[in-house]
Design a protein around this motif. Structure first.
Motif, mmCIF file in Angstrom:
data_model
loop_
_atom_site.group_PDB
_atom_site.id
_atom_site.type_symbol
_atom_site.label_atom_id
_atom_site.label_comp_id
_atom_site.label_asym_id
_atom_site.label_seq_id
_atom_site.Cartn_x
_atom_site.Cartn_y
_atom_site.Cartn_z
ATOM 1 N N ILE A 68 44.167 -1.628 36.344
ATOM 2 C CA ILE A 68 43.338 -2.578 35.536
ATOM 3 C C ILE A 68 44.155 -3.390 34.708
ATOM 4 C CG2 ILE A 68 41.129 -3.097 34.082
ATOM 5 C CD1 ILE A 68 40.480 -0.056 34.881
ATOM 6 N N ASP A 69 44.984 -2.838 34.105
ATOM 7 C CA ASP A 69 46.190 -3.559 33.079
ATOM 8 C C ASP A 69 46.727 -4.678 34.115
ATOM 9 O OD1 ASP A 69 45.590 -2.564 30.949
ATOM 10 O OD2 ASP A 69 47.104 -0.897 31.104
ATOM 11 N N GLY A 106 41.857 0.417 25.236
ATOM 12 C CA GLY A 106 41.767 -0.060 26.589
ATOM 13 C C GLY A 106 40.570 -0.848 26.766
ATOM 14 N N THR A 127 39.245 6.307 30.738
ATOM 15 C CA THR A 127 39.659 6.853 29.447
ATOM 16 C C THR A 127 38.950 7.977 28.947
ATOM 17 O OG1 THR A 127 38.656 4.951 28.324
ATOM 18 C CG2 THR A 127 41.106 4.798 28.765
ATOM 19 N N TYR A 137 37.805 0.727 32.933
ATOM 20 C CA TYR A 137 38.790 1.186 32.118
ATOM 21 C C TYR A 137 38.190 2.256 31.036
ATOM 22 C CZ TYR A 137 43.369 0.270 30.057
ATOM 23 O OH TYR A 137 44.781 0.736 29.649
ATOM 24 N N THR A 158 44.317 3.085 35.143
ATOM 25 C CA THR A 158 44.338 2.129 34.040
ATOM 26 C C THR A 158 45.427 1.164 34.272
ATOM 27 O OG1 THR A 158 45.980 3.559 32.569
ATOM 28 C CG2 THR A 158 43.457 3.622 32.277
#
Length: 404
Positions: A230-231, A292, A385, A381, A227
């Motif tokens: 991607i953030d 997300g 999650t 994402y 994650t």
């Protein structure tokens, strides 16, 4: 008992994180201004994050041997000097990508050990103040979100007012003030004799062996690393490109980050107040799902502003619950004598894929366009999650072992 060390750490975190968040806005905007190239923006993010992750991972044994306070102070002082070099070079008129990349590399390498050391201070200041870990990690999580809100909002305005390079001078000041806060407010702890004498290789290997043998920490690391990748693509490439092409420039860039973070502060405050009473797994899983994928889809061109703002508000609020849970689980499971090396390793692994985030974001925008890149990022994402709902290992989040 004294809460002065906790207060000093909280102030230091607020200062250093505000400066870091300012850099998060100013640096990609500086590169876009210099080059106009999304891939160059991603390359610059890689040049900062790669040494940050590597040096952070390797710093743990030094933190345990020489003390977290000393490493935090020296790391912040070195970070201040490295960041200050960028506006100084810009004043000469010689700042280009070829010179900026080495400076950014040094910035990342200096900031890694300082951040790891401040994190390693958490159990120490909690014990000194007689505070539960959820209270301390929740407070620091709130500060993190608040620093993002204020730092991002101020960064957007500051960059628009004086330019990206001069704005970085403010970051240097915040790192210097952070070093002073830790140096003045936290006592230097003395490592146990065996830890002080342990060789670097043995100390690092022992920390790695502990982490590798804990399935709960490994599961969290795997999920958060993905994650965070991607953030990082979002914050260093996707959102700056969106702001340039759709959303109204650097001010909008900073405002979007600030809006998300403002409600993350509220979520973190609630986690601080009642975190020890909440069931961790359901909160952790639901928070990640809300915080997300919806953010990426809401940035697609044509999405109405009220929908975008609503998604940011809900996503930010949910995100505020995540880091306090992760931090409390980590410090409960890691033995005190291994705190420096294991927290440095875990936090470095959390960030391990982030150097690729900017490159991946730049490549995705180049190949797919902004909309295609946003859809791809949101899909990946969402898949990440889902892990807490699919892997049995995450059920141990609600256990509260006491690290020895």
């Amino acid at each position: 008992m004294s809460r002065r060390p906790f207060a000093a750490l909280a102030v230091a975190q607020a200062l250093s994180l505000s400066g870091t968040r300012l850099t998060m806005i100013a640096l990609p905007w500086l590169v876009l201004t210099l080059t106009g190239d999304a891939f160059a923006t991603g390359l610059t993010a890689f040049a900062e994050m790669a040494p940050y992750v590597l040096v952070k991972a390797l710093s743990g044994p030094f933190i345990d041997r020489f003390g977290a306070r000393r490493v935090a102070v020296l790391g912040d002082l070195a970070s201040a000097l490295a960041v200050a070099a960028v506006p100084l070079v810009a004043l000469t008129g010689g700042l280009g990508l070829g010179l900026l990349l080495p400076l950014v590399f040094v910035m990342g390498a200096m900031r890694g050990p300082a951040d790891a050391a401040k994190q390693a201070l958490v159990p120490e200041v909690a014990e000194a103040g007689g505070l539960p870990l959820e209270r301390v990690t929740g407070t620091l999580g709130t500060i993190d979100r608040l620093a993002t809100t204020l730092g991002a909002g101020a960064a957007g305005a500051l960059v628009a007012l004086i330019g990206a390079a001069p704005a970085l001078a403010v970051t240097a000041v915040t790192f210097l003030a952070s070093a002073l806060a830790v140096g003045a407010g936290v006592a230097q702890s003395q490592p146990a004799g065996a830890e002080a004498q342990a060789g670097y290789r043995r100390a690092f290997t022992e920390g790695w062996a502990f982490l590798r043998g804990d399935p709960v920490l490994l599961a969290i690391v795997a999920m958060v690393a993905m994650t965070n990748l991607i953030d990082q693509a979002m914050i260093t490439v996707l959102l700056p490109v969106w702001a340039r092409d759709v959303g109204g420039g650097a001010g909008a860039f900073g405002g979007m980050v600030a809006a998300f973070s403002a409600f993350a502060v509220l979520g973190a405050l609630i986690a601080t107040t009642i975190g020890e009473k909440l069931p961790r797994l359901p909160v952790f899983a639901l928070a990640f799902l809300i915080a997300g994928a919806p953010r990426f889809l809401a940035l697609l061109p044509g999405v109405p502003w009220p929908v975008l703002i609503t998604v940011l508000v809900l996503s930010g609020f949910a995100a505020g619950f995540i880091n306090p849970i992760i931090s409390a689980v980590m410090f409960e499971r890691i033995p005190r004598r291994l705190t420096g090396r294991v927290t440095a390793l875990t936090s470095a692994l959390f960030w391990a894929l982030m150097p690729l985030g900017g490159l991946a974001g730049g490549a995705a925008v180049t190949a797919l366009g902004l909309s295609g890149a946003l859809i791809l990022a949101g899909t990946v994402y969402f898949a990440a999650t889902m892990l807490p709902l699919l892997l049995r290992t995450f059920r141990a989040l609600d256990a509260r072992p006491l690290a020895s």
